[in-house]
Design a protein around this motif. Structure first.
Motif, PDB file in Angstrom:
ATOM      1  N   LEU A 102      11.266   4.173  -6.480  1.00 50.91           N
ATOM      2  CA  LEU A 102      11.344   5.476  -7.194  1.00 50.91           C
ATOM      3  C   LEU A 102       9.944   6.218  -7.148  1.00 50.91           C
ATOM      4  CD1 LEU A 102      13.280   7.158  -8.615  1.00 50.91           C
ATOM      5  CD2 LEU A 102      12.773   6.158 -11.020  1.00 50.91           C
ATOM      6  N   GLY A 103       8.811   5.295  -7.365  1.00 47.47           N
ATOM      7  CA  GLY A 103       7.662   5.943  -7.440  1.00 47.47           C
ATOM      8  C   GLY A 103       7.237   6.406  -6.095  1.00 47.47           C
ATOM      9  N   VAL A 104       7.665   5.758  -4.949  1.00 47.83           N
ATOM     10  CA  VAL A 104       7.157   6.068  -3.571  1.00 47.83           C
ATOM     11  C   VAL A 104       7.824   7.542  -3.331  1.00 47.83           C
ATOM     12  CG1 VAL A 104       7.350   5.800  -1.197  1.00 47.83           C
ATOM     13  CG2 VAL A 104       6.642   3.861  -2.695  1.00 47.83           C
ATOM     14  N   TYR A 105       9.097   7.687  -3.815  1.00 45.86           N
ATOM     15  CA  TYR A 105       9.939   8.880  -3.517  1.00 45.86           C
ATOM     16  C   TYR A 105       9.249  10.075  -4.220  1.00 45.86           C
ATOM     17  CZ  TYR A 105      13.478  12.103  -3.921  1.00 45.86           C
ATOM     18  OH  TYR A 105      14.339  13.421  -3.918  1.00 45.86           O
ATOM     19  N   HIS A 106       9.008   9.656  -5.380  1.00 40.94           N
ATOM     20  CA  HIS A 106       8.297  10.966  -6.510  1.00 40.94           C
ATOM     21  C   HIS A 106       6.966  11.252  -5.812  1.00 40.94           C
ATOM     22  CE1 HIS A 106      11.316  11.408  -9.239  1.00 40.94           C
ATOM     23  NE2 HIS A 106      11.312  10.357  -9.816  1.00 40.94           N
ATOM     24  N   GLY A 107       6.225  10.271  -5.456  1.00 37.73           N
ATOM     25  CA  GLY A 107       4.933  10.664  -5.012  1.00 37.73           C
ATOM     26  C   GLY A 107       4.628  10.831  -3.628  1.00 37.73           C
ATOM     27  N   TYR A 108       5.326  10.472  -2.826  1.00 39.54           N
ATOM     28  CA  TYR A 108       5.029  10.686  -1.333  1.00 39.54           C
ATOM     29  C   TYR A 108       6.340  11.165  -0.282  1.00 39.54           C
ATOM     30  CZ  TYR A 108       1.425   7.456  -2.635  1.00 39.54           C
ATOM     31  OH  TYR A 108       0.204   6.865  -3.155  1.00 39.54           O
ATOM     32  N   GLY A 109       7.674  10.723  -1.147  1.00 39.29           N
ATOM     33  CA  GLY A 109       8.918  11.006  -0.277  1.00 39.29           C
ATOM     34  C   GLY A 109       8.995   9.989   0.559  1.00 39.29           C
ATOM     35  N   PHE A 110      10.203  10.059   1.085  1.00 38.63           N
ATOM     36  CA  PHE A 110      10.590   8.842   1.947  1.00 38.63           C
ATOM     37  C   PHE A 110      10.027   9.105   3.560  1.00 38.63           C
ATOM     38  CE2 PHE A 110      13.761   7.612  -1.012  1.00 38.63           C
ATOM     39  CZ  PHE A 110      13.279   6.590  -1.412  1.00 38.63           C
ATOM     40  N   THR A 111       8.894   8.686   3.868  1.00 37.64           N
ATOM     41  CA  THR A 111       8.062   9.209   5.145  1.00 37.64           C
ATOM     42  C   THR A 111       8.197   7.924   6.002  1.00 37.64           C
ATOM     43  OG1 THR A 111       5.990   9.045   4.521  1.00 37.64           O
ATOM     44  CG2 THR A 111       6.897  10.998   4.033  1.00 37.64           C
ATOM     45  N   ASN A 112       7.636   8.149   7.308  1.00 40.23           N
ATOM     46  CA  ASN A 112       7.213   6.987   7.708  1.00 40.23           C
ATOM     47  C   ASN A 112       6.038   6.284   7.386  1.00 40.23           C
ATOM     48  OD1 ASN A 112       5.317   8.768   8.402  1.00 40.23           O
ATOM     49  ND2 ASN A 112       5.101   8.536  10.685  1.00 40.23           N
ATOM     50  N   GLN A 113       5.311   6.553   6.330  1.00 42.86           N
ATOM     51  CA  GLN A 113       4.683   5.761   5.902  1.00 42.86           C
ATOM     52  C   GLN A 113       4.974   4.936   4.529  1.00 42.86           C
ATOM     53  OE1 GLN A 113       1.272   5.130   6.679  1.00 42.86           O
ATOM     54  NE2 GLN A 113       2.196   5.999   8.626  1.00 42.86           N
ATOM     55  N   PHE A 114       6.160   4.605   4.470  1.00 38.12           N
ATOM     56  CA  PHE A 114       6.931   4.005   3.240  1.00 38.12           C
ATOM     57  C   PHE A 114       6.425   2.839   2.782  1.00 38.12           C
ATOM     58  CE2 PHE A 114      10.132   1.459   1.123  1.00 38.12           C
ATOM     59  CZ  PHE A 114      10.255   2.201   0.093  1.00 38.12           C
ATOM     60  N   ILE A 115       6.251   1.830   3.812  1.00 36.06           N
ATOM     61  CA  ILE A 115       5.988   0.471   3.632  1.00 36.06           C
ATOM     62  C   ILE A 115       4.532   0.579   2.935  1.00 36.06           C
ATOM     63  CG2 ILE A 115       5.253  -1.539   4.436  1.00 36.06           C
ATOM     64  CD1 ILE A 115       8.297  -1.448   4.905  1.00 36.06           C
ATOM     65  N   PRO A 116       3.279   1.112   3.631  1.00 39.27           N
ATOM     66  CA  PRO A 116       2.001   1.327   3.235  1.00 39.27           C
ATOM     67  C   PRO A 116       2.052   2.067   1.798  1.00 39.27           C
ATOM     68  CG  PRO A 116       1.910   1.811   5.265  1.00 39.27           C
ATOM     69  CD  PRO A 116       3.388   2.008   4.936  1.00 39.27           C
ATOM     70  N   ASN A 117       2.797   2.951   1.602  1.00 40.90           N
ATOM     71  CA  ASN A 117       2.671   3.653   0.300  1.00 40.90           C
ATOM     72  C   ASN A 117       3.426   2.790  -0.798  1.00 40.90           C
ATOM     73  OD1 ASN A 117       1.656   5.912   1.231  1.00 40.90           O
ATOM     74  ND2 ASN A 117       3.808   6.852   1.616  1.00 40.90           N
ATOM     75  N   TYR A 118       4.652   2.298  -0.365  1.00 40.87           N
ATOM     76  CA  TYR A 118       4.982   1.058  -1.186  1.00 40.87           C
ATOM     77  C   TYR A 118       4.456   0.169  -1.608  1.00 40.87           C
ATOM     78  CZ  TYR A 118       8.508  -2.324  -3.335  1.00 40.87           C
ATOM     79  OH  TYR A 118       9.177  -2.986  -4.176  1.00 40.87           O
ATOM     80  N   LEU A 119       3.402  -0.418  -0.923  1.00 43.44           N
ATOM     81  CA  LEU A 119       2.671  -1.617  -1.425  1.00 43.44           C
ATOM     82  C   LEU A 119       1.544  -1.250  -2.437  1.00 43.44           C
ATOM     83  CD1 LEU A 119       2.593  -3.408   2.114  1.00 43.44           C
ATOM     84  CD2 LEU A 119       3.591  -4.328   0.155  1.00 43.44           C
ATOM     85  N   VAL A 120       0.909  -0.023  -1.820  1.00 44.85           N
ATOM     86  CA  VAL A 120       0.026   0.468  -2.999  1.00 44.85           C
ATOM     87  C   VAL A 120       0.598   0.879  -4.129  1.00 44.85           C
ATOM     88  CG1 VAL A 120      -1.606   2.543  -3.058  1.00 44.85           C
ATOM     89  CG2 VAL A 120      -1.531   1.394  -0.876  1.00 44.85           C
ATOM     90  N   THR A 121       1.517   1.480  -4.014  1.00 39.38           N
ATOM     91  CA  THR A 121       2.433   1.666  -5.400  1.00 39.38           C
ATOM     92  C   THR A 121       2.776   0.512  -6.316  1.00 39.38           C
ATOM     93  OG1 THR A 121       3.059   3.817  -4.540  1.00 39.38           O
ATOM     94  CG2 THR A 121       4.320   3.072  -6.508  1.00 39.38           C
ATOM     95  N   TYR A 122       3.200  -0.561  -5.602  1.00 43.02           N
ATOM     96  CA  TYR A 122       3.609  -1.785  -6.095  1.00 43.02           C
ATOM     97  C   TYR A 122       2.352  -2.418  -6.889  1.00 43.02           C
ATOM     98  CZ  TYR A 122       5.547  -6.287  -7.096  1.00 43.02           C
ATOM     99  OH  TYR A 122       6.113  -7.444  -7.903  1.00 43.02           O
ATOM    100  N   CYS A 123       1.384  -2.537  -6.097  1.00 42.43           N
ATOM    101  CA  CYS A 123       0.252  -3.100  -6.500  1.00 42.43           C
ATOM    102  C   CYS A 123      -0.365  -2.416  -7.796  1.00 42.43           C
ATOM    103  CB  CYS A 123      -0.974  -3.302  -5.429  1.00 42.43           C
ATOM    104  SG  CYS A 123      -0.259  -4.581  -4.145  1.00 42.43           S
ATOM    105  N   ARG A 124      -0.373  -1.391  -7.732  1.00 45.67           N
ATOM    106  CA  ARG A 124      -1.291  -0.391  -8.735  1.00 45.67           C
ATOM    107  C   ARG A 124      -0.285  -0.592  -9.878  1.00 45.67           C
ATOM    108  NH1 ARG A 124      -1.429   5.167  -6.719  1.00 45.67           N
ATOM    109  NH2 ARG A 124       0.740   5.359  -7.328  1.00 45.67           N
ATOM    110  N   ASN A 125       1.020  -0.519  -9.899  1.00 48.30           N
ATOM    111  CA  ASN A 125       1.871  -0.424 -11.003  1.00 48.30           C
ATOM    112  C   ASN A 125       2.068  -1.980 -11.592  1.00 48.30           C
ATOM    113  OD1 ASN A 125       2.353   2.118 -11.133  1.00 48.30           O
ATOM    114  ND2 ASN A 125       4.182   2.066  -9.856  1.00 48.30           N
ATOM    115  N   PHE A 126       2.067  -2.887 -10.722  1.00 49.14           N
ATOM    116  CA  PHE A 126       1.986  -4.192 -11.291  1.00 49.14           C
ATOM    117  C   PHE A 126       0.759  -4.650 -11.936  1.00 49.14           C
ATOM    118  CE2 PHE A 126       1.277  -8.836 -11.027  1.00 49.14           C
ATOM    119  CZ  PHE A 126       2.389  -9.258 -11.233  1.00 49.14           C
TER     120      PHE A 126
END
Length: 157
Positions: A102-126
């Protein structure tokens, strides 16, 4: 702590509300780059869709996943605090995994950079969610639950 389905729903809702509000506040500060009194109101206004989604994920998915993995680490006869911490840690692992989509969708949208954006978002939020859950949200939710659902101490006698 919760002994009935209703109690479990209420406990999950309280815990989810606390965590969603605090994490929305955290992510609002990160996104805006400033932390002022108005930020508390902005987070409160903007958290409700996320709260519903996170509550449903917590109740129907993460609670089961967390208990499954927690009881691979601790046993039912272990000290209650060890069991609580194990369940909380695995709940955070699974909830942050789901919420980060959900955070990646709000922050970046679902782009071709989903995996890097997801990993950064996961680590920051965790990094924020784990101490919040262990030291603020979890204890606050348990205290509120004990206050509203008082039980007799010597019920077995």
């Amino acid at each position: 702590m919760p002994e009935t389905r209703t109690e479990s729903i209420i406990f999950t809702a309280v815990t989810a509300w606390i965590m969603v509000y605090l994490m929305t506040l955290y992510n609002t500060v990160l996104a805006s780059g400033n932390f002022v009194n108005r930020t508390f109101w902005i987070a409160l206004k903007g958290m409700w869709v996320e709260f519903v989604i996170i509550f449903l994920c917590a109740y129907f998915i993460s609670a089961h996943v967390a208990k499954y993995f927690a009881f691979r680490v601790v046993k039912p006869g272990d000290r209650p605090i060890a069991i609580i911490f194990a369940i909380q840690i695995f709940t955070v692992v699974s909830q942050v995994a789901l919420a980060s989509i959900l955070g990646v969708y709000h922050g970046y949208g679902f782009t071709n950079q989903f995996i890097p954006n997801y990993l950064v978002t996961y680590c920051r939020n965790f990094a924020m969610a784990l101490p919040l859950q262990l030291f603020i949200a979890g204890p606050a939710a348990r205290a509120l639950f004990r206050f509203f659902f008082r039980r007799e101490k010597n019920r077995t006698e």
